[in-house]
Design a protein around this motif. Structure first.
Motif, PDB file in Angstrom:
ATOM      1  N   UNK A 117      -3.543  -9.926  -6.489  1.00 30.19           N
ATOM      2  CA  UNK A 117      -3.528  -8.969  -5.385  1.00 30.19           C
ATOM      3  C   UNK A 117      -4.363  -9.463  -4.221  1.00 30.19           C
ATOM      4  N   UNK A 118      -5.520 -10.030  -4.499  1.00 32.02           N
ATOM      5  CA  UNK A 118      -6.371 -10.572  -3.445  1.00 32.02           C
ATOM      6  C   UNK A 118      -5.676 -11.711  -2.702  1.00 32.02           C
ATOM      7  N   UNK A 119      -4.924 -12.540  -3.435  1.00 34.33           N
ATOM      8  CA  UNK A 119      -4.247 -13.693  -2.837  1.00 34.33           C
ATOM      9  C   UNK A 119      -3.045 -13.288  -1.989  1.00 34.33           C
ATOM     10  N   UNK A 120      -2.388 -12.208  -2.354  1.00 39.06           N
ATOM     11  CA  UNK A 120      -1.115 -11.865  -1.724  1.00 39.06           C
ATOM     12  C   UNK A 120      -1.184 -10.706  -0.737  1.00 39.06           C
ATOM     13  N   UNK A 121      -2.347 -10.132  -0.555  1.00 40.31           N
ATOM     14  CA  UNK A 121      -2.488  -9.010   0.373  1.00 40.31           C
ATOM     15  C   UNK A 121      -3.677  -9.263   1.299  1.00 40.31           C
ATOM     16  N   UNK A 122      -3.881  -8.326   2.217  1.00 36.70           N
ATOM     17  CA  UNK A 122      -5.005  -8.428   3.146  1.00 36.70           C
ATOM     18  C   UNK A 122      -6.241  -7.699   2.637  1.00 36.70           C
ATOM     19  N   UNK A 123      -6.235  -7.244   1.394  1.00 40.45           N
ATOM     20  CA  UNK A 123      -7.383  -6.504   0.876  1.00 40.45           C
ATOM     21  C   UNK A 123      -8.650  -7.353   0.843  1.00 40.45           C
ATOM     22  N   UNK A 124      -8.490  -8.655   0.644  1.00 44.39           N
ATOM     23  CA  UNK A 124      -9.660  -9.526   0.549  1.00 44.39           C
ATOM     24  C   UNK A 124     -10.453  -9.576   1.847  1.00 44.39           C
ATOM     25  N   UNK A 125      -9.835  -9.196   2.951  1.00 47.25           N
ATOM     26  CA  UNK A 125     -10.519  -9.254   4.246  1.00 47.25           C
ATOM     27  C   UNK A 125     -11.310  -7.981   4.543  1.00 47.25           C
ATOM     28  N   UNK A 126     -11.241  -6.981   3.647  1.00 50.92           N
ATOM     29  CA  UNK A 126     -11.927  -5.717   3.891  1.00 50.92           C
ATOM     30  C   UNK A 126     -13.436  -5.839   3.671  1.00 50.92           C
ATOM     31  N   UNK A 127     -14.176  -5.017   4.412  1.00 47.43           N
ATOM     32  CA  UNK A 127     -15.623  -4.966   4.241  1.00 47.43           C
ATOM     33  C   UNK A 127     -16.112  -3.548   4.383  1.00 47.43           C
ATOM     34  N   UNK A 128     -17.361  -3.284   4.050  1.00 48.22           N
ATOM     35  CA  UNK A 128     -17.916  -1.929   4.134  1.00 48.22           C
ATOM     36  C   UNK A 128     -17.698  -1.305   5.511  1.00 48.22           C
ATOM     37  N   UNK A 129     -17.221  -0.063   5.499  1.00 49.85           N
ATOM     38  CA  UNK A 129     -16.975   0.661   6.737  1.00 49.85           C
ATOM     39  C   UNK A 129     -15.586   0.517   7.288  1.00 49.85           C
ATOM     40  N   UNK A 130     -14.822  -0.462   6.810  1.00 53.09           N
ATOM     41  CA  UNK A 130     -13.456  -0.640   7.315  1.00 53.09           C
ATOM     42  C   UNK A 130     -12.587   0.551   6.924  1.00 53.09           C
ATOM     43  N   UNK A 131     -11.754   1.045   7.853  1.00 50.82           N
ATOM     44  CA  UNK A 131     -10.859   2.152   7.510  1.00 50.82           C
ATOM     45  C   UNK A 131      -9.692   1.680   6.660  1.00 50.82           C
ATOM     46  N   UNK A 132      -9.212   2.544   5.789  1.00 51.20           N
ATOM     47  CA  UNK A 132      -8.053   2.229   4.942  1.00 51.20           C
ATOM     48  C   UNK A 132      -7.139   3.451   4.857  1.00 51.20           C
ATOM     49  N   UNK A 133      -5.837   3.182   4.831  1.00 47.60           N
ATOM     50  CA  UNK A 133      -4.852   4.241   4.667  1.00 47.60           C
ATOM     51  C   UNK A 133      -4.715   4.586   3.190  1.00 47.60           C
ATOM     52  N   UNK A 134      -4.794   5.878   2.870  1.00 48.00           N
ATOM     53  CA  UNK A 134      -4.721   6.327   1.485  1.00 48.00           C
ATOM     54  C   UNK A 134      -3.559   7.292   1.284  1.00 48.00           C
ATOM     55  N   UNK A 135      -2.849   7.114   0.173  1.00 47.97           N
ATOM     56  CA  UNK A 135      -1.769   8.029  -0.199  1.00 47.97           C
ATOM     57  C   UNK A 135      -1.693   8.122  -1.714  1.00 47.97           C
ATOM     58  N   UNK A 136      -1.599   9.350  -2.216  1.00 46.78           N
ATOM     59  CA  UNK A 136      -1.378   9.541  -3.645  1.00 46.78           C
ATOM     60  C   UNK A 136       0.095   9.323  -3.982  1.00 46.78           C
ATOM     61  N   UNK A 137       0.374   8.999  -5.238  1.00 52.58           N
ATOM     62  CA  UNK A 137       1.755   8.802  -5.671  1.00 52.58           C
ATOM     63  C   UNK A 137       2.546  10.100  -5.533  1.00 52.58           C
ATOM     64  N   UNK A 138       3.856   9.972  -5.298  1.00 51.81           N
ATOM     65  CA  UNK A 138       4.705  11.146  -5.138  1.00 51.81           C
ATOM     66  C   UNK A 138       4.867  11.862  -6.474  1.00 51.81           C
ATOM     67  N   UNK A 139       5.214  13.134  -6.383  1.00 47.70           N
ATOM     68  CA  UNK A 139       5.556  13.921  -7.567  1.00 47.70           C
ATOM     69  C   UNK A 139       7.013  14.354  -7.450  1.00 47.70           C
ATOM     70  N   UNK A 140       7.506  15.033  -8.488  1.00 45.80           N
ATOM     71  CA  UNK A 140       8.906  15.467  -8.481  1.00 45.80           C
ATOM     72  C   UNK A 140       9.192  16.486  -7.384  1.00 45.80           C
ATOM     73  N   UNK A 141       8.149  17.129  -6.861  1.00 44.33           N
ATOM     74  CA  UNK A 141       8.351  18.152  -5.830  1.00 44.33           C
ATOM     75  C   UNK A 141       7.894  17.688  -4.448  1.00 44.33           C
ATOM     76  N   UNK A 142       7.530  16.414  -4.321  1.00 41.50           N
ATOM     77  CA  UNK A 142       7.060  15.897  -3.033  1.00 41.50           C
ATOM     78  C   UNK A 142       8.225  15.697  -2.071  1.00 41.50           C
ATOM     79  N   UNK A 143       8.029  16.076  -0.813  1.00 40.29           N
ATOM     80  CA  UNK A 143       9.021  15.757   0.213  1.00 40.29           C
ATOM     81  C   UNK A 143       8.972  14.253   0.499  1.00 40.29           C
ATOM     82  N   UNK A 144      10.139  13.624   0.550  1.00 39.87           N
ATOM     83  CA  UNK A 144      10.206  12.197   0.849  1.00 39.87           C
ATOM     84  C   UNK A 144      10.277  12.037   2.368  1.00 39.87           C
ATOM     85  N   UNK A 145       9.104  12.155   3.008  1.00 38.94           N
ATOM     86  CA  UNK A 145       9.067  12.156   4.463  1.00 38.94           C
ATOM     87  C   UNK A 145       9.261  10.790   5.078  1.00 38.94           C
ATOM     88  N   UNK A 146       8.950   9.719   4.348  1.00 37.27           N
ATOM     89  CA  UNK A 146       9.110   8.379   4.885  1.00 37.27           C
ATOM     90  C   UNK A 146      10.298   7.686   4.241  1.00 37.27           C
TER      91      UNK A 146
END
Length: 204
Positions: free
Chosen positions: A66-95
């Motif tokens: 994951x570190x090799x194939x994504x940009x996560x390795x470039x993160x440092x303390x204080x950096x903002x990150x987008x967070x999303x929980x996994x969908x459920x059976x009743x979640x609207x598929x907005x995207x």
């Protein structure tokens, strides 16, 4: 599975590297409120498994792949990150259907403001260009977006003020790295069209 609709703009508490892995700790009170060990959370578009939760913080083990194939390795303390929980059976598929399996890393080339939106152009690894089409879907740092222009080396998306305000994309400038996931449907179509194996009905 995710939808690419960011629930919370979290922040990195720490990224502790080891030889072949890392431990990532992220603050996100809303997403962490009902998270349990073993849950899947999208962090900048990368599906990670919760391994600990304390006072609004989430812990994740991140393997070398994951570190090799994504940009996560470039993160440092204080950096903002987008967070999303996994969908459920009743979640609207907005995207659109997002797996959290990053296909490549791109870099922001330009950001051009307009009265009602900002057009962002992102460098595209050549091997991914065939999966993008105008008006099709792409996931950038975990954000479901519509492609407005694409060529062999880059693509453009238009970001409304809400997206700029509520995601990392409004805080990233030229040369910033972003995780890219193309539409999984496109990959399945390519596989089916390239396969020479007879279908289950026996036709060729």
């Amino acid at each position: 599975m995710f939808t690419g609709i960011v629930e919370e703009l979290g922040s990195v508490v720490e990224l502790v590297r080891a030889d072949q892995s890392a431990v990532l700790r992220v603050r996100g009170p809303r997403v962490a409120s009902d998270a349990k060990d073993g849950d899947s959370i999208s962090v900048n578009g990368v599906c990670l498994t919760v391994v600990g939760r304390t006072d609004g913080d989430l812990g994740f083990d991140v393997m070398k792949e994951t570190l090799d194939r994504t940009a996560l390795a470039s993160l440092g303390p204080g950096d903002p990150v987008n967070l999303e929980r996994a969908v459920t059976a009743t979640t609207r598929l907005g995207g659109h259907i997002v797996q959290g399996h990053v296909d490549g890393v791109g870099a922001i080339l330009s950001s051009v403001p307009a009265p009602s939106w900002t057009e962002v152009r992102i460098a595209l690894p050549p091997y991914l260009s065939r999966y993008l089409v105008e008006k099709g879907s792409v996931c950038v740092d975990g954000v479901s977006l519509t492609v407005v222009d694409v060529n062999d080396s880059s693509f453009a998306v238009s970001l409304i003020p809400t997206t700029l305000e509520r995601t990392t994309l409004g805080r990233k400038g030229a040369a910033a790295l972003v995780n890219l996931e193309v539409d999984v449907v496109a990959k399945y179509v390519e596989r089916l069209l390239s396969s020479r194996t007879p279908d289950i009905g026996g036709s060729t």
